[in-house]
Scaffold this motif. Structure first.
Motif, PDB file in Angstrom:
ATOM      1  N   ALA A   1      18.251  62.937  32.336  1.00  0.00           N
ATOM      2  CA  ALA A   1      18.370  61.528  31.977  1.00  0.00           C
ATOM      3  C   ALA A   1      17.195  61.114  31.100  1.00  0.00           C
ATOM      4  O   ALA A   1      16.054  61.505  31.344  1.00  0.00           O
ATOM      5  CB  ALA A   1      18.414  60.660  33.229  1.00  0.00           C
ATOM      6  N   SER A   2      17.487  60.335  30.056  1.00  0.00           N
ATOM      7  CA  SER A   2      16.440  59.826  29.169  1.00  0.00           C
ATOM      8  C   SER A   2      16.399  58.310  29.278  1.00  0.00           C
ATOM      9  O   SER A   2      17.395  57.660  29.606  1.00  0.00           O
ATOM     10  CB  SER A   2      16.714  60.239  27.718  1.00  0.00           C
ATOM     11  N   TYR A   3      15.236  57.751  28.973  1.00  0.00           N
ATOM     12  CA  TYR A   3      15.007  56.310  29.115  1.00  0.00           C
ATOM     13  C   TYR A   3      14.759  55.700  27.741  1.00  0.00           C
ATOM     14  O   TYR A   3      13.875  56.146  27.002  1.00  0.00           O
ATOM     15  CB  TYR A   3      13.806  56.070  30.034  1.00  0.00           C
ATOM     16  N   ALA A   4      15.538  54.665  27.399  1.00  0.00           N
ATOM     17  CA  ALA A   4      15.421  54.019  26.093  1.00  0.00           C
ATOM     18  C   ALA A   4      14.733  52.664  26.167  1.00  0.00           C
ATOM     19  O   ALA A   4      14.551  52.014  25.135  1.00  0.00           O
ATOM     20  CB  ALA A   4      16.815  53.848  25.471  1.00  0.00           C
ATOM     21  N   GLY A   5      14.357  52.237  27.361  1.00  0.00           N
ATOM     22  CA  GLY A   5      13.684  50.943  27.499  1.00  0.00           C
ATOM     23  C   GLY A   5      12.191  51.085  27.242  1.00  0.00           C
ATOM     24  O   GLY A   5      11.716  52.072  26.681  1.00  0.00           O
ATOM     25  N   ASP A   6      11.430  50.078  27.653  1.00  0.00           N
ATOM     26  CA  ASP A   6       9.974  50.163  27.544  1.00  0.00           C
ATOM     27  C   ASP A   6       9.335  49.917  28.905  1.00  0.00           C
ATOM     28  O   ASP A   6      10.031  49.791  29.911  1.00  0.00           O
ATOM     29  CB  ASP A   6       9.429  49.194  26.480  1.00  0.00           C
ATOM     30  N   GLN A   7       8.011  49.854  28.926  1.00  0.00           N
ATOM     31  CA  GLN A   7       7.285  49.713  30.195  1.00  0.00           C
ATOM     32  C   GLN A   7       6.826  48.280  30.449  1.00  0.00           C
ATOM     33  O   GLN A   7       6.007  48.045  31.334  1.00  0.00           O
ATOM     34  CB  GLN A   7       6.064  50.642  30.193  1.00  0.00           C
ATOM     35  N   ASN A   8       7.350  47.337  29.692  1.00  0.00           N
ATOM     36  CA  ASN A   8       6.903  45.949  29.819  1.00  0.00           C
ATOM     37  C   ASN A   8       7.710  45.198  30.876  1.00  0.00           C
ATOM     38  O   ASN A   8       8.920  45.364  30.968  1.00  0.00           O
ATOM     39  CB  ASN A   8       7.033  45.217  28.481  1.00  0.00           C
ATOM     40  N   GLN A   9       7.010  44.378  31.639  1.00  0.00           N
ATOM     41  CA  GLN A   9       7.663  43.505  32.613  1.00  0.00           C
ATOM     42  C   GLN A   9       7.431  42.060  32.179  1.00  0.00           C
ATOM     43  O   GLN A   9       6.301  41.596  32.106  1.00  0.00           O
ATOM     44  CB  GLN A   9       7.101  43.729  34.021  1.00  0.00           C
ATOM     45  N   ARG A  10       8.510  41.366  31.888  1.00  0.00           N
ATOM     46  CA  ARG A  10       8.383  40.003  31.382  1.00  0.00           C
ATOM     47  C   ARG A  10       8.004  39.034  32.491  1.00  0.00           C
ATOM     48  O   ARG A  10       8.278  39.263  33.665  1.00  0.00           O
ATOM     49  CB  ARG A  10       9.691  39.556  30.737  1.00  0.00           C
ATOM     50  N   GLN A  11       7.367  37.944  32.071  1.00  0.00           N
ATOM     51  CA  GLN A  11       7.018  36.844  32.963  1.00  0.00           C
ATOM     52  C   GLN A  11       7.756  35.597  32.461  1.00  0.00           C
ATOM     53  O   GLN A  11       7.638  35.243  31.286  1.00  0.00           O
ATOM     54  CB  GLN A  11       5.510  36.587  32.954  1.00  0.00           C
ATOM     55  N   LEU A  12       8.505  34.958  33.326  1.00  0.00           N
ATOM     56  CA  LEU A  12       9.244  33.759  32.937  1.00  0.00           C
ATOM     57  C   LEU A  12       8.612  32.536  33.588  1.00  0.00           C
ATOM     58  O   LEU A  12       8.347  32.527  34.792  1.00  0.00           O
ATOM     59  CB  LEU A  12      10.717  33.864  33.365  1.00  0.00           C
ATOM     60  N   GLU A  13       8.376  31.518  32.781  1.00  0.00           N
ATOM     61  CA  GLU A  13       7.803  30.275  33.298  1.00  0.00           C
ATOM     62  C   GLU A  13       8.874  29.491  34.060  1.00  0.00           C
ATOM     63  O   GLU A  13       9.943  29.226  33.532  1.00  0.00           O
ATOM     64  CB  GLU A  13       7.252  29.424  32.157  1.00  0.00           C
ATOM     65  N   VAL A  14       8.573  29.143  35.285  1.00  0.00           N
ATOM     66  CA  VAL A  14       9.502  28.370  36.107  1.00  0.00           C
ATOM     67  C   VAL A  14       8.959  26.975  36.401  1.00  0.00           C
ATOM     68  O   VAL A  14       9.645  26.155  37.010  1.00  0.00           O
ATOM     69  CB  VAL A  14       9.803  29.109  37.430  1.00  0.00           C
ATOM     70  N   ALA A  15       7.732  26.712  35.975  1.00  0.00           N
ATOM     71  CA  ALA A  15       7.088  25.411  36.129  1.00  0.00           C
ATOM     72  C   ALA A  15       5.853  25.432  35.233  1.00  0.00           C
ATOM     73  O   ALA A  15       5.428  26.498  34.787  1.00  0.00           O
ATOM     74  CB  ALA A  15       6.702  25.143  37.581  1.00  0.00           C
ATOM     75  N   PRO A  16       5.285  24.268  34.946  1.00  0.00           N
ATOM     76  CA  PRO A  16       4.078  24.257  34.119  1.00  0.00           C
ATOM     77  C   PRO A  16       2.986  25.144  34.706  1.00  0.00           C
ATOM     78  O   PRO A  16       2.635  25.019  35.877  1.00  0.00           O
ATOM     79  CB  PRO A  16       3.667  22.773  34.111  1.00  0.00           C
ATOM     80  N   GLU A  17       2.501  26.063  33.895  1.00  0.00           N
ATOM     81  CA  GLU A  17       1.425  26.984  34.280  1.00  0.00           C
ATOM     82  C   GLU A  17       1.797  27.852  35.473  1.00  0.00           C
ATOM     83  O   GLU A  17       0.937  28.329  36.208  1.00  0.00           O
ATOM     84  CB  GLU A  17       0.134  26.212  34.581  1.00  0.00           C
ATOM     85  N   THR A  18       3.103  28.071  35.679  1.00  0.00           N
ATOM     86  CA  THR A  18       3.571  28.919  36.775  1.00  0.00           C
ATOM     87  C   THR A  18       4.622  29.879  36.229  1.00  0.00           C
ATOM     88  O   THR A  18       5.675  29.449  35.760  1.00  0.00           O
ATOM     89  CB  THR A  18       4.185  28.089  37.913  1.00  0.00           C
ATOM     90  N   ALA A  19       4.325  31.178  36.283  1.00  0.00           N
ATOM     91  CA  ALA A  19       5.243  32.202  35.796  1.00  0.00           C
ATOM     92  C   ALA A  19       5.568  33.172  36.928  1.00  0.00           C
ATOM     93  O   ALA A  19       4.739  33.450  37.785  1.00  0.00           O
ATOM     94  CB  ALA A  19       4.640  32.954  34.614  1.00  0.00           C
ATOM     95  N   VAL A  20       6.795  33.677  36.910  1.00  0.00           N
ATOM     96  CA  VAL A  20       7.253  34.633  37.924  1.00  0.00           C
ATOM     97  C   VAL A  20       7.697  35.903  37.207  1.00  0.00           C
ATOM     98  O   VAL A  20       8.324  35.843  36.145  1.00  0.00           O
ATOM     99  CB  VAL A  20       8.413  34.050  38.751  1.00  0.00           C
TER     100      VAL A  20
END
Length: 214
Positions: free
Chosen positions: A153-172
């Motif tokens: 199996a080969s992997y075509a994605g990357d190693q980054n994990q995104r952070q999404l803001e769910v409130a001001p100055e708060t990311a999950v």
């Protein structure tokens, strides 16, 4: 102290006017469901209410991110549950295959099911979030992250994990990339791996291993 008739009537008219104004204000509150119609009603409370309205409006802008993140994490949780079930079945089949009384046909059947379980794990690793984005592709989630090839199996994605803001100055954190979940599996005992030499065309048996200093 004497009170003139004119003064008496003026006080009465002022009181009536005040009560009529209060009555009109209350009627307006009842009809609109709001305590304040303008800043003049209560300047301090009006300013506080305006601040709260702005905060609520700002939070509502983050609602789509919260919904998207919750859905992706729930999909990922369900996919990983499937992977766990498949790997439990792989363990069962591996223990069965070690039975010395099994025939070649029985082992071929086990090998076929192992292949099916592997394909099911691959399908789970390529789960989409329903919006055309793959859960385990990291930030490169537009393309299918895993595929079978000659070397496995080969992997075509990357190693980054995104952070999404769910409130001001708060990311999950979003879902972990597939490289962290599926590709960091320890080989051997996690410290060393035994392999045959490239020039060895015969066979060998590993009877025991030991380690002096890990």
């Amino acid at each position: 102290m004497r009170v003139s008739t004119a003064s008496f009537f003026q006080q009465a008219l002022t009181g009536i006017g005040t009560r009529q104004s209060n009555l009109a204000r209350i009627q307006q509150q009842l009809s609109t469901g709001e305590r304040m119609a303008s800043a003049a009603s209560d300047p301090v409370a009006w300013s506080t209410a305006q601040s709260i309205d702005r905060a609520v409006a700002e939070l509502e802008q983050f609602a789509p991110n919260s919904t998207l993140l919750r859905n992706r994490l729930e999909f990922a949780d369900a996919s990983l549950d499937q992977v766990g079930d498949r790997l439990s079945r792989v363990r069962e089949l591996s223990l069965q295959a070690a039975n010395g009384t099994y025939t070649d046909d029985q082992r071929r059947a086990i090998a076929l099911e192992l292949r099916q379980q592997l394909e099911a794990v691959l399908d789970a690793a390529n789960t989409s979030d329903g919006n055309g984005r793959y859960l385990f592709g990291g930030s490169a989630d537009a393309a299918t992250p895993f595929a079978f090839g000659p070397g496995g199996a080969s992997y075509a994605g990357d190693q980054n994990q995104r952070q999404l803001e769910v409130a001001p100055e708060t990311a999950v954190a979003d879902v972990d990339p597939g490289s962290e979940i599926f590709l960091r599996i320890r080989t051997g005992d996690g410290v060393f791996v035994v392999r045959q030499d490239a020039a060895n065309t015969g066979s060998g048996v590993l009877s025991s291993t030991s380690m002096l200093d890990p």
